[in-house]
Design a protein around this motif. Structure first.
Motif, PDB file in Angstrom:
ATOM      1  N   MET A 122       1.274  23.596 -10.778  1.00 51.01           N
ATOM      2  CA  MET A 122       1.292  22.161 -11.102  1.00 51.01           C
ATOM      3  C   MET A 122      -0.011  21.484 -10.660  1.00 51.01           C
ATOM      4  O   MET A 122      -0.605  20.699 -11.404  1.00 51.01           O
ATOM      5  N   LEU A 123      -0.464  21.831  -9.430  1.00 54.96           N
ATOM      6  CA  LEU A 123      -1.691  21.216  -8.909  1.00 54.96           C
ATOM      7  C   LEU A 123      -2.887  21.573  -9.790  1.00 54.96           C
ATOM      8  O   LEU A 123      -3.675  20.707 -10.187  1.00 54.96           O
ATOM      9  N   TYR A 124      -3.005  22.874 -10.111  1.00 55.13           N
ATOM     10  CA  TYR A 124      -4.146  23.325 -10.925  1.00 55.13           C
ATOM     11  C   TYR A 124      -4.102  22.683 -12.311  1.00 55.13           C
ATOM     12  O   TYR A 124      -5.126  22.255 -12.847  1.00 55.13           O
ATOM     13  N   ALA A 125      -2.897  22.635 -12.883  1.00 49.77           N
ATOM     14  CA  ALA A 125      -2.765  22.067 -14.229  1.00 49.77           C
ATOM     15  C   ALA A 125      -3.229  20.614 -14.232  1.00 49.77           C
ATOM     16  O   ALA A 125      -3.999  20.185 -15.102  1.00 49.77           O
ATOM     17  N   MET A 126      -2.790  19.879 -13.213  1.00 53.09           N
ATOM     18  CA  MET A 126      -3.129  18.461 -13.150  1.00 53.09           C
ATOM     19  C   MET A 126      -4.650  18.268 -12.960  1.00 53.09           C
ATOM     20  O   MET A 126      -5.287  17.513 -13.679  1.00 53.09           O
ATOM     21  N   GLU A 127      -5.190  19.010 -12.003  1.00 45.41           N
ATOM     22  CA  GLU A 127      -6.620  18.851 -11.693  1.00 45.41           C
ATOM     23  C   GLU A 127      -7.512  19.307 -12.856  1.00 45.41           C
ATOM     24  O   GLU A 127      -8.520  18.673 -13.166  1.00 45.41           O
ATOM     25  N   LEU A 128      -7.124  20.402 -13.464  1.00 48.18           N
ATOM     26  CA  LEU A 128      -7.977  20.928 -14.543  1.00 48.18           C
ATOM     27  C   LEU A 128      -7.830  20.118 -15.826  1.00 48.18           C
ATOM     28  O   LEU A 128      -8.789  19.981 -16.591  1.00 48.18           O
ATOM     29  N   GLN A 129      -6.649  19.570 -16.046  1.00 47.14           N
ATOM     30  CA  GLN A 129      -6.494  18.662 -17.199  1.00 47.14           C
ATOM     31  C   GLN A 129      -7.366  17.424 -17.008  1.00 47.14           C
ATOM     32  O   GLN A 129      -7.970  16.931 -17.956  1.00 47.14           O
ATOM     33  N   ASP A 130      -7.438  16.952 -15.754  1.00 42.07           N
ATOM     34  CA  ASP A 130      -8.310  15.801 -15.457  1.00 42.07           C
ATOM     35  C   ASP A 130      -9.773  16.126 -15.749  1.00 42.07           C
ATOM     36  O   ASP A 130     -10.577  15.235 -16.020  1.00 42.07           O
ATOM     37  N   GLU A 131     -10.130  17.411 -15.654  1.00 41.31           N
ATOM     38  CA  GLU A 131     -11.511  17.839 -15.924  1.00 41.31           C
ATOM     39  C   GLU A 131     -11.760  18.019 -17.423  1.00 41.31           C
ATOM     40  O   GLU A 131     -12.858  18.380 -17.842  1.00 41.31           O
ATOM     41  N   GLY A 132     -10.682  17.859 -18.209  1.00 36.53           N
ATOM     42  CA  GLY A 132     -10.830  17.961 -19.657  1.00 36.53           C
ATOM     43  C   GLY A 132     -10.434  19.297 -20.246  1.00 36.53           C
ATOM     44  O   GLY A 132     -10.643  19.560 -21.431  1.00 36.53           O
ATOM     45  N   TYR A 133      -9.831  20.157 -19.420  1.00 31.93           N
ATOM     46  CA  TYR A 133      -9.395  21.453 -19.940  1.00 31.93           C
ATOM     47  C   TYR A 133      -7.972  21.371 -20.482  1.00 31.93           C
ATOM     48  O   TYR A 133      -7.158  20.579 -19.998  1.00 31.93           O
ATOM     49  N   GLU A 134      -7.678  22.213 -21.453  1.00 29.72           N
ATOM     50  CA  GLU A 134      -6.289  22.421 -21.860  1.00 29.72           C
ATOM     51  C   GLU A 134      -5.741  23.524 -20.963  1.00 29.72           C
ATOM     52  O   GLU A 134      -6.414  24.552 -20.781  1.00 29.72           O
ATOM     53  N   VAL A 135      -4.570  23.315 -20.380  1.00 30.99           N
ATOM     54  CA  VAL A 135      -4.064  24.285 -19.397  1.00 30.99           C
ATOM     55  C   VAL A 135      -2.716  24.838 -19.840  1.00 30.99           C
ATOM     56  O   VAL A 135      -1.828  24.086 -20.249  1.00 30.99           O
ATOM     57  N   ILE A 136      -2.579  26.162 -19.769  1.00 27.27           N
ATOM     58  CA  ILE A 136      -1.272  26.786 -19.944  1.00 27.27           C
ATOM     59  C   ILE A 136      -0.994  27.608 -18.680  1.00 27.27           C
ATOM     60  O   ILE A 136      -1.932  28.067 -18.021  1.00 27.27           O
ATOM     61  N   THR A 137       0.272  27.768 -18.348  1.00 25.64           N
ATOM     62  CA  THR A 137       0.590  28.464 -17.091  1.00 25.64           C
ATOM     63  C   THR A 137       1.637  29.557 -17.314  1.00 25.64           C
ATOM     64  O   THR A 137       2.436  29.501 -18.249  1.00 25.64           O
ATOM     65  N   LEU A 138       1.588  30.536 -16.426  1.00 24.32           N
ATOM     66  CA  LEU A 138       2.593  31.606 -16.399  1.00 24.32           C
ATOM     67  C   LEU A 138       2.981  31.849 -14.937  1.00 24.32           C
ATOM     68  O   LEU A 138       2.108  31.852 -14.062  1.00 24.32           O
ATOM     69  N   PRO A 139       4.256  32.122 -14.658  1.00 26.78           N
ATOM     70  CA  PRO A 139       4.687  32.350 -13.278  1.00 26.78           C
ATOM     71  C   PRO A 139       4.457  33.780 -12.793  1.00 26.78           C
ATOM     72  O   PRO A 139       4.584  34.052 -11.605  1.00 26.78           O
TER      73      PRO A 139
END
Lengths: 407, 122
Positions: B15-32
């Motif tokens: 969640m932290l990475y997704a939020m921070e990297l989206q703020d940087e303008g990246y599209e983020v997908i995650t896997l557990p």
């Protein structure tokens, strides 16, 4: 191309899937070890394939030929030699390239004749990726932190910054390459006397990268243990050939490397070989390095004034004035020095032997700095130190691009 | 917009990475974990993977080898709470190794470099 004037092929081998090449000059006492290990490796891992072991020699007067041919092996052997008086590892390997093409080899493995730590597994690990999709296999082995100084401070960081691939041992001396790449090597016209000598290793790696061949690094499992050489002898023997070859290829391949930004790892092969052995220590005499650096500075100062950018010569002067207890040759400055010398090589305003002798003196300073900075480090810490150096070379590449292409 | 795939077994990190990297303008997908990793790489075609090493049922270093067998040119940044895995020879195949920190500065810098990297292709 140097003609093969001697070929001894008692088995009449005319085709071989795998060729193991062992280049040599006066290696009679040591050549049996890699020959026997190669034979075991070929029998164990490639029993179904045709194979031959080739000693490509410089007409050694110490009976290397007899020592090789009399080594008992199941695999057939061929002895090749340059004409009497023609020396050089590169000239030997060029004969090997031609022979590999003639034999329609699918995989060629090269190992040094003075190797003591080679095992049959080296033959598998240098060869197997060539039957997959790879064309160039470079070795990964643990070396003592003071072994491979030209690799660590010149060949690896420059190759990585210029050509964009992290080949950790670009002048390692042990390789695998495909039949397709052997043909490219045999037909390549970028060749001079330095390549014919010890420039061959960086030439092979660079040619593979420049031709965008699929590259993989393979773990050898054991450290590289070979005939010991002191740091000064290595500079005398290897440094000029390696540096001239790097600079020459920079001139030839400028349109390629100017497009490269940062670097990428390669694929890797050969895990699960248990605990890694500690390599034998290599001595580094700080006093000798310091003396060589100091003497070289006095001798070549006029050259530095002509070759180095004004800011860089000021920095070199500053480095030279540092007291020995806090001596350091910063990597960013070292990268710019190498780039300045490469540009001077390109312009051909200074005779290349004189140019390289001047650079060798500064290299002693960088080597001294490396030894002092890594004295208390273990192998892994030194690897991280080298990684940081490489990143600085990559960051400083913009300086090279600006000076090289705009003058 | 560059697409970043985060593989990490800690939900908070994802969640932290997704939020921070989206703020940087990246599209983020995650896997557990690594279960569907190769399928996601094929279908989603990320531009870079940020890969945890020590996950409950998966080892990021082994997953890296799987990725490399098929995608030699896909940047992978190993991201672990432990620096000790740097000595594992398998880590050589990663573009970068970043030790986890509450400050994502180094990770963002390595991401930028990984995405900027350029080597002429055939």
């Amino acid at each position: 191309m140097k003609a093969i004037v001697i070929e001894d092929n008692p088995g009449g081998v005319t085709q071989s899937d795998i060729v193991v090449g062992i280049p040599s000059y006066n290696e009679a006492p040591s050549i049996s070890v890699p020959t026997q290990q190669a034979d075991k490796g070929l029998s164990k891992y490639y029993g179904e394939r045709s194979a031959v072991i080739i000693n490509c020699d410089n007409h050694s007067p110490d009976n290397t030929r007899q020592a090789f041919m009399q080594t008992a092996t199941k695999t057939p052997k061929i002895y090749l030699s340059t004409e009497e008086g023609t020396k050089g590892k590169g000239n030997n390997l060029r004969n090997l390239f031609g022979k590999a093409v003639e034999l329609s080899a699918k995989a060629v493995i090269v190992v040094d004749a003075d190797l003591r730590s080679i095992t049959p597994l080296w033959i598998r690990n240098l060869g197997e990726p060539l039957f997959d999709e790879y064309h160039f296999v470079s070795p990964l082995y643990v070396r003592h932190k003071y072994d491979g100084m030209i690799t660590n401070n010149v060949a690896y960081p420059l190759t990585r910054a210029l050509y964009g691939r992290r080949v950790r041992q670009p002048i390692g001396g042990d390789y695998g390459f495909s039949g397709e790449l052997a043909r490219i090597y045999a037909e390549e016209d970028a060749w001079d006397d330095s390549v014919g000598e010890f420039g061959i290793d960086i030439w092979m790696t660079t040619t593979a990268l420049r031709n965008r061949m699929a590259v993989i690094q393979s773990f050898m499992g054991r450290p590289k243990i070979h005939k010991p050489k002191d740091l000064v002898a290595v500079v005398d023997d290897l440094f000029p050939d390696v540096v001239i070859t790097i600079f020459e290829l920079m001139c030839r391949y400028e349109s390629f490397w100017k497009e490269v930004k940062w670097s990428r790892p390669t694929a890797v092969f050969g895990f699960g070989m248990g605990e890694l052995e500690v390599p034998p220590p290599v001595e580094a005499d700080i006093n000798v390095l310091s003396t060589k650096f100091g003497e070289g500075l006095s001798q070549h100062w006029d050259l530095y004034k002509a070759v180095l950018d004004s800011q860089n010569i000021n920095k070199v002067e500053e480095v030279a004035s540092l007291p020995s207890e806090c001596f350091e040759f910063p990597t960013g400055l070292w990268a710019k020095v190498l780039y300045d010398f490469a540009i001077a090589y390109k312009t051909r305003e200074v005779p290349r032997d004189y140019l390289v002798a001047g650079l060798a003196a500064l290299y002693y300073g960088k080597t001294l700095s490396f030894v002092l900075e890594t004295q208390a480090m273990n192998t892994q810490q030194v690897e991280e130190f080298i990684e940081d150096q490489c990143v600085q070379f990559e960051k400083t590449k913009s300086y090279l691009l600006e000076r090289w292409f705009t003058g | 917009m560059a697409k970043i795939l985060i593989v990490d077994d800690e939900e908070g990190i994802r969640m932290l990475y997704a939020m921070e990297l989206q703020d940087e303008g990246y599209e983020v997908i995650t896997l557990p974990d690594g279960k569907d990793l190769m399928e996601v790489v094929e279908t989603q075609e990320p531009d870079c993977i940020v890969l945890d090493i020590k996950m409950r049922e998966y080892n990021g270093l082994d997953l890296l080898q799987q990725i490399r067998r098929i995608h030699d040119d896909l940047p992978v940044i190993l991201n672990s709470a432990y620096s000790s895995f740097k000595v594992d020879l398998k880590a050589v195949a990663a573009d970068y190794y970043v030790v986890k920190s509450s400050d994502l500065g180094e990770l963002k810098e390595k991401l930028k470099v990984a995405l900027e990297t350029r080597i002429p292709q055939k």
